[in-house]
Design a protein around this motif. Structure first.
Motif, PDB file in Angstrom:
ATOM      1  N   ASP A 263       1.414   7.544   2.620  1.00  0.00           N
ATOM      2  CA  ASP A 263       2.019   6.450   3.393  1.00  0.00           C
ATOM      3  C   ASP A 263       1.025   5.915   4.434  1.00  0.00           C
ATOM      4  OD1 ASP A 263       4.432   4.917   4.259  1.00  0.00           O
ATOM      5  OD2 ASP A 263       4.047   6.001   6.102  1.00  0.00           O
ATOM      6  N   ILE A 264       0.936   6.605   5.552  1.00  0.00           N
ATOM      7  CA  ILE A 264       0.108   6.054   6.633  1.00  0.00           C
ATOM      8  C   ILE A 264      -1.362   6.445   6.454  1.00  0.00           C
ATOM      9  CG2 ILE A 264       0.431   7.949   8.312  1.00  0.00           C
ATOM     10  CD1 ILE A 264       1.103   5.489  10.301  1.00  0.00           C
TER      11      ILE A 264
ATOM     12  N   LEU B  66       2.973  11.495  10.120  1.00  0.00           N
ATOM     13  CA  LEU B  66       4.237  10.810  10.413  1.00  0.00           C
ATOM     14  C   LEU B  66       5.037  11.678  11.376  1.00  0.00           C
ATOM     15  CD1 LEU B  66       5.220   9.545   6.834  1.00  0.00           C
ATOM     16  CD2 LEU B  66       4.343   8.189   8.743  1.00  0.00           C
TER      17      LEU B  66
ATOM     18  N   LYS C 201       0.837  -1.186   0.000  1.00  0.00           N
ATOM     19  CA  LYS C 201       0.000   0.000   0.000  1.00  0.00           C
ATOM     20  C   LYS C 201       0.876   1.240   0.000  1.00  0.00           C
ATOM     21  CE  LYS C 201       0.801   1.720   3.347  1.00  0.00           C
ATOM     22  NZ  LYS C 201       2.099   2.243   3.860  1.00  0.00           N
TER      23      LYS C 201
ATOM     24  N   TYR D  62      -4.065   4.031   5.095  1.00  0.00           N
ATOM     25  CA  TYR D  62      -4.838   3.188   6.009  1.00  0.00           C
ATOM     26  C   TYR D  62      -6.131   3.896   6.425  1.00  0.00           C
ATOM     27  CZ  TYR D  62      -0.731   0.202   6.966  1.00  0.00           C
ATOM     28  OH  TYR D  62       0.323  -0.661   6.874  1.00  0.00           O
TER      29      TYR D  62
ATOM     30  N   PHE E  78      11.582   8.656  11.160  1.00  0.00           N
ATOM     31  CA  PHE E  78      12.179   8.471   9.828  1.00  0.00           C
ATOM     32  C   PHE E  78      13.221   9.552   9.540  1.00  0.00           C
ATOM     33  CE2 PHE E  78       7.767   6.989   9.793  1.00  0.00           C
ATOM     34  CZ  PHE E  78       8.002   5.636   9.562  1.00  0.00           C
TER      35      PHE E  78
ATOM     36  N   ALA F 103       2.007   8.036  13.238  1.00  0.00           N
ATOM     37  CA  ALA F 103       3.256   7.463  13.764  1.00  0.00           C
ATOM     38  C   ALA F 103       4.136   8.642  14.164  1.00  0.00           C
ATOM     39  CB  ALA F 103       3.955   6.625  12.696  1.00  0.00           C
TER      40      ALA F 103
ATOM     41  N   ARG G  52       9.436   8.028   2.354  1.00  0.00           N
ATOM     42  CA  ARG G  52       8.134   8.616   2.729  1.00  0.00           C
ATOM     43  C   ARG G  52       8.082  10.130   2.513  1.00  0.00           C
ATOM     44  NH1 ARG G  52       9.406   4.404   5.220  1.00  0.00           N
ATOM     45  NH2 ARG G  52       7.914   2.821   5.887  1.00  0.00           N
TER      46      ARG G  52
HETATM   47  O1  LIG Z   1       2.595   0.892   6.308  1.00  0.00           O
HETATM   48  C1  LIG Z   1       3.047   1.546   7.197  1.00  0.00           C
HETATM   49  O2  LIG Z   1       2.709   1.251   8.477  1.00  0.00           O
HETATM   50  C2  LIG Z   1       3.392   1.764   9.562  1.00  0.00           C
HETATM   51  C3  LIG Z   1       3.950   3.138   9.290  1.00  0.00           C
HETATM   52  O3  LIG Z   1       4.720   3.616  10.341  1.00  0.00           O
HETATM   53  C4  LIG Z   1       4.694   3.179   8.018  1.00  0.00           C
HETATM   54  O4  LIG Z   1       5.148   4.463   7.756  1.00  0.00           O
HETATM   55  C5  LIG Z   1       3.840   2.738   6.899  1.00  0.00           C
HETATM   56  O5  LIG Z   1       4.604   2.657   5.724  1.00  0.00           O
END
Ligand SMILES: O=C1OC[C@@H](O)[C@H](O)[C@H]1O
Ligand SMILES: NC(=O)C1=CN([C@@H]2O[C@H](COP(=O)(O)OP(=O)(O)OC[C@H]3O[C@@H](n4cnc5c(N)ncnc54)[C@H](OP(=O)(O)O)[C@@H]3O)[C@@H](O)[C@H]2O)C=CC1
Length: 377
Positions: free
Chosen positions: A214-215, A269, A133, A218, A196, A192, A202
């Motif tokens: 990135d996050i 992040l 993802k 989700y 990094f 998060a 990212r």
């Molecule tokens: O897929 C992920 O899950 C956790 C995150 O900290 C990360 O940046 C991300 O790529």
């Protein structure tokens, strides 16, 4: 797939392991199980940091899959990675791996802007693909991958691992059962702390970076899973905080769905260490539900359902057999590739819809929709 169907290969009716056992197994995974004679032979594109956690370790307990090879831009790096992780063979380039007839499937954990090119090559070579993802840089690329996978008759699964865990399956069962009443509002955090480096993929625009990509992918996925996979009618508002030109370390957004549901999201992040638990809250006309730690539920999570306003509460926890989100996903990927199920859980429409929503959020925030890799990215 409902929560009752999670991980069909797991033993039935076993009690879920407690916190200590779950943490112990994460730190010291039990010995690998023997492979099935027809195990799917999967190869990894790149010696990526995530591969041990997402594929190599969980695959040890999924007999239907064999991590057969890794390819890296440098063959030496692939060899070192293979020795470290017990992978039997290596390939000198991504192309060689993809075109090896002994390889059945490809895992693509490359930086986001390389997902499209290398997944398309793998599909064209007739390989199944487990794709990290977010699926691509943008929705048009995702549409092209989905169309190609259909044409070639191969499995293309976006690796939203948390969707296969019993906790998330249970949450969607509750929401879709109507127990909460009419859906009104969703609040979702995917966060998060900043662990990094500045040069991380990212934060690289040419590699389709950004916190929302990135996050945040989700959060968009979880929100859309709650409303049944649809794309929002519009992004009411999106505000980005930048770490570099056009690259967000944090994105706040409000989505309006055409059934009257509003979703408020945060992707970061750069969150505070004191507030680093991701959460999904769903508010209905009668009850609200909150799933805490939905991205990493294996370690710990809680599902609290409360009558509104401020009435009776119950708490549920669903660890299944204690497997990780990644192991649950791998069992399912194998079942898809073997034709034992056609329920993707993360469907192709879901994949395209997520990238469509992502494009809308970036546009609303005044940032660019992500594209192909730039020459020196
Ligand atoms: O897929 C992920 O899950 C956790 C995150 O900290 C990360 O940046 C991300 O790529
Ligand atoms: N499912 C999950 O829980 C997670 C998913 N992810 C996703 O996985 C993907 C990879 O993340 P992560 O493992 O953290 O990233 P890494 O930077 O550790 O790995 C990316 C790999 O891509 C390869 N690569 C090819 N071209 C480039 C380039 N131009 N610049 C940098 N790397 C390049 C490198 O492989 P080589 O060895 O060939 O040089 C590198 O090993 C992302 O899409 C991310 O969103 C990330 C973390 C968690």
């Amino acid at each position: 797939m409902s929560s009752a169907d999670a991980n069909p290969s797991a033993p039935a009716n076993t009690a879920s392991p407690g916190l200590f056992v779950r943490l112990w197994r994460l730190a010291f995974p039990p010995p690998a199980l023997p492979r099935d004679s027809d195990a799917l032979r999967i190869g990894i594109l790149g010696a990526a940091s995530i591969a041990p956690m997402s594929l190599i370790t969980p695959a040890r307990h999924v007999p239907g899959i064999l991590v057969a090879s890794v390819a890296a831009r440098s063959h030496e790096r692939a060899k070192q990675f293979a020795v470290k992780h017990g992978i039997p063979t290596t390939h000198a380039s991504y192309d060689e791996l993809i075109n090896d007839p002994s390889i059945d499937a490809i895992y693509n954990p490359l930086p986001n802007s390389l997902h499209y090119e290398w997944t398309m090559k793998a599909i064209q070579a007739g390989k199944h693909v487990l794709l990290e993802k977010p699926a691509t840089s943008n929705a048009d690329e995702a549409e092209r991958l989905v169309a190609a996978a259909k044409t070639k008759g191969v499995v293309l699964l976006e690796a939203f691992h948390y969707r296969f865990h019993p906790a998330m399956l249970r949450v969607l069962d509750i929401v879709h059962s109507g127990e909460l009443g009419e859906l009104r509002r969703i609040e979702c955090r995917a966060v998060a702390p900043n662990v990094f480096n500045a040069d991380d993929i990212r934060f690289n625009l040419g590699l389709a970076g950004g916190a929302c990509m990135d996050i945040g992918s989700y959060a968009l996925n979880a929100i859309r899973a709650v409303v049944g996979g649809i794309v929002p009618e519009r992004v009411h508002e999106a505000t980005a905080e930048l770490v570099a030109p056009d690259v967000d370390h944090t994105m706040h957004f409000t989505l309006d769905f055409d059934d009257g549901v509003t979703a408020v999201g945060e992707a970061s992040l750069n969150c505070s260490w004191f507030n680093m638990i991701s959460s999904l809250r769903v508010i209905g006309s009668q009850k609200e539900l909150c799933l805490r730690n939905y991205i990493l539920p294996t370690i710990w999570h809680s599902i609290v359902v409360q009558e509104l306003p401020g009435g009776k509460k119950r708490t549920e926890k669903h660890y299944g057999d204690g497997s990780t989100t990644y192991a649950y996903m791998l069992h399912h990927f194998v079942a898809l590739c073997r034709g034992e199920t056609d329920d993707y859980v993360v469907t192709h429409d879901d994949t395209v819809g997520n990238m469509r929503t992502m494009d809308m959020v970036y546009q609303a925030a005044g940032l660019s929709v992500r594209g192909p890799p730039t020459p020196n990215a």
